[in-house]
Write a protein that holds these residues in place. Sequence first.
Motif, mmCIF file in Angstrom:
data_model
loop_
_atom_site.group_PDB
_atom_site.id
_atom_site.type_symbol
_atom_site.label_atom_id
_atom_site.label_comp_id
_atom_site.label_asym_id
_atom_site.label_seq_id
_atom_site.Cartn_x
_atom_site.Cartn_y
_atom_site.Cartn_z
ATOM 1 N N LEU A 86 2.009 -5.145 0.214
ATOM 2 C CA LEU A 86 1.202 -4.532 1.273
ATOM 3 C C LEU A 86 -0.283 -4.611 0.909
ATOM 4 O O LEU A 86 -1.133 -4.876 1.749
ATOM 5 N N TYR A 87 -0.604 -4.353 -0.321
ATOM 6 C CA TYR A 87 -1.987 -4.464 -0.804
ATOM 7 C C TYR A 87 -1.964 -5.322 -2.054
ATOM 8 O O TYR A 87 -0.993 -5.294 -2.807
ATOM 9 N N LYS A 88 -3.058 -6.018 -2.307
ATOM 10 C CA LYS A 88 -3.073 -6.897 -3.470
ATOM 11 C C LYS A 88 -3.309 -6.156 -4.780
ATOM 12 O O LYS A 88 -3.381 -6.762 -5.844
ATOM 13 N N THR A 89 -3.439 -4.830 -4.690
ATOM 14 C CA THR A 89 -3.460 -4.057 -5.925
ATOM 15 C C THR A 89 -2.040 -3.741 -6.366
ATOM 16 O O THR A 89 -1.842 -3.176 -7.421
ATOM 17 N N ARG A 90 -1.059 -4.073 -5.511
ATOM 18 C CA ARG A 90 0.338 -3.850 -5.872
ATOM 19 C C ARG A 90 0.956 -5.158 -6.356
ATOM 20 O O ARG A 90 0.703 -6.215 -5.767
ATOM 21 N N ASN B 150 -2.837 4.661 -7.830
ATOM 22 C CA ASN B 150 -4.057 5.229 -8.403
ATOM 23 C C ASN B 150 -4.960 4.115 -8.903
ATOM 24 O O ASN B 150 -4.519 3.194 -9.568
ATOM 25 N N ASP B 151 -6.235 4.245 -8.582
ATOM 26 C CA ASP B 151 -7.202 3.229 -9.006
ATOM 27 C C ASP B 151 -7.259 3.091 -10.516
ATOM 28 O O ASP B 151 -7.680 2.067 -11.040
ATOM 29 N N GLN B 152 -6.868 4.155 -11.212
ATOM 30 C CA GLN B 152 -6.894 4.066 -12.668
ATOM 31 C C GLN B 152 -6.004 2.917 -13.137
ATOM 32 O O GLN B 152 -6.243 2.316 -14.160
ATOM 33 N N LEU B 153 -4.959 2.637 -12.371
ATOM 34 C CA LEU B 153 -4.028 1.606 -12.781
ATOM 35 C C LEU B 153 -4.440 0.222 -12.318
ATOM 36 O O LEU B 153 -4.304 -0.745 -13.045
ATOM 37 N N SER C 107 -9.563 6.151 -3.434
ATOM 38 C CA SER C 107 -8.762 4.967 -3.717
ATOM 39 C C SER C 107 -9.414 3.763 -3.058
ATOM 40 O O SER C 107 -10.054 3.873 -2.020
ATOM 41 N N SER C 108 -9.203 2.607 -3.670
ATOM 42 C CA SER C 108 -9.825 1.412 -3.110
ATOM 43 C C SER C 108 -8.950 0.776 -2.051
ATOM 44 O O SER C 108 -9.321 -0.209 -1.458
ATOM 45 N N ILE C 109 -7.760 1.312 -1.839
ATOM 46 C CA ILE C 109 -6.906 0.809 -0.776
ATOM 47 C C ILE C 109 -6.537 1.979 0.131
ATOM 48 O O ILE C 109 -6.563 3.129 -0.295
ATOM 49 N N PRO C 110 -6.215 1.678 1.383
ATOM 50 C CA PRO C 110 -5.948 2.795 2.310
ATOM 51 C C PRO C 110 -4.554 3.382 2.111
ATOM 52 O O PRO C 110 -3.780 3.466 3.043
ATOM 53 N N ALA C 111 -4.216 3.744 0.897
ATOM 54 C CA ALA C 111 -2.921 4.373 0.643
ATOM 55 C C ALA C 111 -3.176 5.664 -0.112
ATOM 56 O O ALA C 111 -4.223 5.833 -0.738
ATOM 57 N N ASN C 112 -2.231 6.570 -0.048
ATOM 58 C CA ASN C 112 -2.352 7.803 -0.818
ATOM 59 C C ASN C 112 -2.327 7.486 -2.293
ATOM 60 O O ASN C 112 -1.531 6.672 -2.744
ATOM 61 N N ALA C 113 -3.181 8.159 -3.027
ATOM 62 C CA ALA C 113 -3.165 7.963 -4.473
ATOM 63 C C ALA C 113 -3.025 9.314 -5.142
ATOM 64 O O ALA C 113 -3.463 10.335 -4.619
ATOM 65 N N ALA C 114 -2.373 9.309 -6.282
ATOM 66 C CA ALA C 114 -2.182 10.567 -7.005
ATOM 67 C C ALA C 114 -2.411 10.321 -8.486
ATOM 68 O O ALA C 114 -2.284 9.191 -8.969
ATOM 69 N N SER C 115 -2.780 11.380 -9.172
ATOM 70 C CA SER C 115 -2.938 11.247 -10.617
ATOM 71 C C SER C 115 -2.069 12.278 -11.311
ATOM 72 O O SER C 115 -1.733 13.312 -10.735
ATOM 73 N N ILE C 116 -1.706 11.961 -12.542
ATOM 74 C CA ILE C 116 -0.870 12.891 -13.305
ATOM 75 C C ILE C 116 -1.725 14.067 -13.740
ATOM 76 O O ILE C 116 -2.813 13.885 -14.295
ATOM 77 N N GLN C 117 -1.261 15.255 -13.471
ATOM 78 C CA GLN C 117 -2.035 16.442 -13.799
ATOM 79 C C GLN C 117 -1.602 17.026 -15.132
ATOM 80 O O GLN C 117 -2.402 17.400 -15.940
#
Lengths: 1186, 463
Positions: free
Chosen positions: B217-221, B50-53, A836-846
Amino acid sequence: MLLTAFDKKAGPGPLADIKTGRVHPLVKPFFSLACFFCSVAVHAQGITLSLKKVSLETVFQQIEQQTDYRFFYTSEILAGTKPISLEVQRVPIETVLSLCFKDQPLDYTLEEKVVMVRKKVKAATGAAEPAIDVTGKVFNEKAEIISGVTVTIKETGKMTATDDQGVFRLSAIDPNSTLRFTGIVIEPLEVKLNGRTTLTIELRSKVVALSDITVISTGYQEISKERSTGSYNYLDNKLVNRSVTANILDRMENLVPGLLFNRGEAANTDPILIRGRSTIYANASPLIVVDNFPYDGSIDNINPNDIESISVLKDAAAASIWGARAGNGVIVITTKKGIGSKTKISLNNSISFQQRPNLYNINAIHSADYIEVEKFLYANGYYAGISNDSTQPITPVIQLLAAADNGTISQSAAQSQIDVLKNRDVLADLGKYLYRNSLTRQHSINISGATPALNYFMSAGWDNNRPNLAGEKSDRISLRTQNTFNISKKLQADAGIFYVENNNRSGNNTGYLLRGQGQYTISGGRRVYPYAQLADATGNALPLYLDYAPAFVDAAAKNQLLDWTQKPLADINNEQNKSKTRDYVLNAGLRYSIINGLKIELKYQYENQLLTGNDFRNENSYYARDLINNFTQVDPATGKLSFPVPKGGIMDVNNQEIKSQQGRAQLNYNKSWKSNHQLTAIGGFEIRSLLTNSNSYRFYGYNPDVSTANGNIDYTSNFLLYNNYSQVRIVNNQAIGALTDHFLSYYANAAYTYKNRYTLSASARKDEANLFGVQTNQKGTPLWSVGGSWKTSAEPFYKLSWLPYVRFRMTYGSNGNISRLATAFATIKFLTGGASSIPANAASIQSLPNSSLRWEQVKILNLGMDFESKNNRIAGTLEFYTKHATDLMGQAPIDPTLGRSSFYGNVAEMKGEGIDLQLNSKNIDAKFFKWTTALLVSYASSRVTKYLLPVSSKGNVYLQPGTGASPTSINPVEGRPVFSVYSYKWLGLDPATGNPIGSFNGKASTDYASIYGQTKLDSMVYNGPVQPIWFGALRNNFSYNNFSLSFNIGFKADYYFRKQALNYGVLFSSWNGSGDYSKRWKSPGDESHTNVPSMVYPGDNYRDLFYQYAGVIVQRADNIRLEDISCSYDWDMQHWKNAYIQQAKFFVYVSNLGEIWRANKEDIDPYYNNIPKEAKRIAVGVSFNF
Amino acid sequence: MYRSYHIYLKLLLLITTAVSCSKKDYLDTKPDQSLTVPSTIQDYQALLDNDQLNGAGGSAASGLVPGLGELGSDNYFVLDADYTGRLQQADKNKYVWQANPYPGVALPDWNTPYADILYMNVVLDGLARIKPSIDQQAAWNNCRGSALFFRAFCYYQLAQLFAPFYDANTATKDLGVPLRNTADVNEQIVRSTNQETYDKIIAELKEAIRLLPDNPLYKTRPSRPAAYGFLSRVFLAMQNYDQAYLYADSCLQIQKSLLNYSTLSTTALFPFTRFNAEVLWNCTLLRPDPLTPAYCKVDTVLYNSYNANDLRKTLYYKPFNGYFRFLGSYDASAFAFGGIAVDEVYLTHAECAARKNDMVTALSDLNTLLITRWKPGTFIPFTAATASQALDLILSERRKELILRATRWTDLRRLNKEANYAKTLLRKVQGQQYTLPVGDARFTWLIPDNVMSFHPEMQQNPR
């Protein structure tokens, strides 16, 4: 080494030493395990006596010395007995006792380890002798107990059969009766009772035809084929050893009806299929069972020399016992066990040799032709932009043409240099330098034997393989021991250990597919040009510019970057990709007879497989240099370089550990009542867990000499690549995962036989698994089968003397298929750090939510007929089956507006039917010369009958079904097989332009974009299935004295493939193309003898696509081929005096012999469609038995 | 004999009990440690991160913003050699506005926004089942607000490409894009009307505004100012200048800081930093090949239209093989910025003011923005005699400011409705000229074949 050691220890000599040494029987098995090899002599148990005219008491004492049997008698009883002479070697106690008490006025009973001796009850003379109860035990010449032998009292016709301990009982019969022993596996024998109440009978095994094999292992029980209702095939040891391969599954090819080994492109989707495909997206490969449990390791870990036999379970009754995993059939592999009373050592050595493959099987454009194309493109300005772009590689010809235009060299000099290139041939270089002759060596040794207390088997094997591809090698060491301890009459224990180590190594050699390996070049997919040279005249590696222009490489070197040249030949050894598999299996089992006929079995197996992969590219490898250079940062102000990817080697590490535990508790019940009823039943439960842990990581700047790596890598920043196109992060290649599979199963099956003519069978099973994201009630599925058989020839009314054996069988049932991919709820997967490009947890739909999820079920009907002609001249089996699969899971294309372009769920129904025929004939059966033939013919057809999701009407979706190893999307069409070949209607070439003509909206058209983009499926041509519908083999065996010869001819029919088509776009951009270029349409009139379209510029992508998928490209794949020839000479040395070697066998095996006939007229072997053709493989070997 | 039976029976009973007790745990074990059935607000927030978004992470396949609009617009060109030798057939066709540019192939510009909408629907379906406690309320609001914002953003992007330009008179008859309300794969796919499409976008953004925080919190939000800024863009696309003005104003009330371009390095390859002060919400464009820095050359006339003292000329563009390419992405990467930034809001505010004849506000907005774009001390504030002169200036600066920001295609579509600003687009490839005249049906792209093939009844855009 091993061999000499055994020469000294083995043999009958030292056996005499242990006559006096008494060892407690319970100690022996452990002792034997501990000593592994040294204890050979001790195991050879039994009673050995050499006595002349001694008293009975002396005999008893001798027996007591050798065994722990105790005799109870009084001296009064022994008075009046006759002195006896005995000469026996290693025989069971029963045999000795029956010899001792023969013609004595005494009787005895054997209970536990006690022999009670008593006086015979004399019947009153003249009166009829009182009826007696008789019990007996039946063995064959290998001292194996035989169950299912029919015992008939000749005088009265009263019958019984031996149970699974080989024991029979007859009560209240005349002591002077004659017993007749008959059975399918034994030669009939008559024995006069003479008043005896205990009997030990040794029967001779019948030499049986291939079709009527006796006992088949389903992995849960051993069943007699004669009483089975299901569809089974059996490969005995002789057939398993007929071919010489390192992989056990390969040895089954062409030997089992209904078992299809796909080759060539058909293998991309299903390498192995039993009775066709009955699933769409779930794994279609059969379940493989090794010694009672599903095998979780790689099949390459199994040494074929350890295999005794293989059973193939094909229908519902046969396979449903394996439940949810049996929908595709089951292959049950049984390893060798210790049998016979004598210690046997056998050695097997073979060496296989195969020449380098034939690269000229690839239809590649010739250098002169390609240079013609390049000149044409150059004249049309195709390269104008590319030569402006300093990074892009251009071929030597374009460089010369450009240089001549710039005046750097003269036109004539350029032309003469180009003429030199015309005669170069990269295929010759690729074949010469990247391939070599292969050599495979197999060595194995095993020791086996049995004593009353212990059956043992130990083996060791070493395989060494030097494959065709330069830089590769592999080694396999396998050790196995399997022992059965006969603790008491009622209790037996099994223990086994299996260990294998498999080492593979390869270098950076991609073979004929040689291409640039730059990871951040703009246009991938470029192959080496046809006139490239890998090495100079003296064999020194030459550089090739496949990713970057020479000028760019030179400029980079001037800017202090690492050397950026690529020398594919030199680079082979700059990579060492090592993988190691260590697999060990421990198994243990207990069998206990609770009461007569009822047995409890406990089985447990632990398997641990460790896989480690170390892929090291050293600092000189192109891979490492390219990566380091690409990430090199140039300070815009100072021009100073920095290296985010540190200089040095790159090491990728992969570790995987698979731990599986399987346990089973099972009750077996076997009972015969009188002669008319026989019941066998099992029931039990099973638990299985499979844990897979894996991790992988990468080291940059790795130095193997001191084993250090650079740990200071910035994985989070985006770096601009040196060639300035994009920004990327440094790959950290880190992954960690843990998978857990849990299964619980409950199962039962029973078979009841009446009068040896009618058999009914039934089975049921429930499987449950830790499926994720489903409702609790969706975690399990019940599966069942019923069946019956009728031995018509046993009916009193049956009179056909030319067909003395006929039996009909029928089964019906439901098998299943688990899909661990489908879920009822939406599931998500958390991404590992750095994703992820931000320091947060990221998840994807499986997976998408699917509330109507159901299990796949396959209902199978099987009708079979077994028959034998008089004297077993012709024997065979004919089977017909239908399969109806419902709720099939599929990865189906859906409207991308739904958020995915494919969806996984229950999407289809399929139907299939087929015929399996196996015929064995004895053509000549003289004493010295024998000729037998085996014919296998299979028909297997299946089609999708129902498809639940919306179907795309667009034809081009169906052009490439399931390509690659794991088809991502299959596009089922109702009424057609899952994998089908479709094509565009072909109307020939335009006589004026050489343009290919297709059809759009029912009219001839050259609007290729519309043809490709908008032709509906119903306007496409359906050519046929990708996998053969008919297949089989014809095997002839000849033997003359000890010499035997066998060859197998295989055929596959009614399937299709696409040959490689000339694609001008690919030809222009990828430096590579089809040899059909020389056959292209050039001028009017050519259309009469060619189908290859004319060359147009600029290229038209849709024209290429239309032609690539036009009907004219599709070819029939039908072929007949000589699969293999196997010769052997058996040298029986048993009658040679004092020979250590009892048997020797020399064999030669030749395989991959090529086609006899093929249906396509293009001279394409469908097994090797435009790929290098493998050469013949010759194996020679020798085996010895001591 | 009886006794031994008894023992076995007991043993069997014992085993069975032991098994059935632990059976539930045994079958409930997760097969893959990394899998989860989403159930908590944190799970849904992770999906939204998710970076995809947010289109971050430098993957050409990620993002919410299709590149098709920029690909069809007039700020760039591709060299003949690259066109013939390098581009994919479909990209070539799109570049010259061919009537049927992508026959038979999948189109990421359609698939990706709908893939993202699936995420939103999973999140929205899931959040509806959660009753947040008081301390969870903020997180729940942020999640729902974000999902609504994302979904509206996707519909807006789709509507700019695949639905005709919004015309209040015909919008209830014009076909918009399919709207999806749940994650269910069995949902019927039908084209809504253009009015329904825009109503949906506006309604979701208005709800998002109530839920989102001012400072994410982040500018991706997404955030409230970002939603205001985006809503003003939506109304601008509908030519509803009053509403566009109001929402631009609401945005600037919360966030109006501008970057001072004179503080940026002119030698750095990417002069801007990611998440810089002007960025309200960060997102990147899906990048078709013609828009990669390797091929995409800035239109020469456009480049020459920048004043020598205009810092954008050196910060945005870098010379490359005799031409100039754009490297001024606010994402600070080779990926174009597709999010919402304050400069755009200023320009929208100014344009709407000018259209309302409020020349003072219009020019003050423009000069407030541009002074930060020029070399210090060289900027002479723009003046105009009439509101329409001011509008000319503003529209010209809008084009020069918002390069590869996924706004140009919509601007072309709406300005085509005004005789003064309508423009016929032109491309030259290998001596051949291609045009896209004002009012041409090709200003609405075709719905891809692979979508149409599932819906024989669905109406394709006219050609």
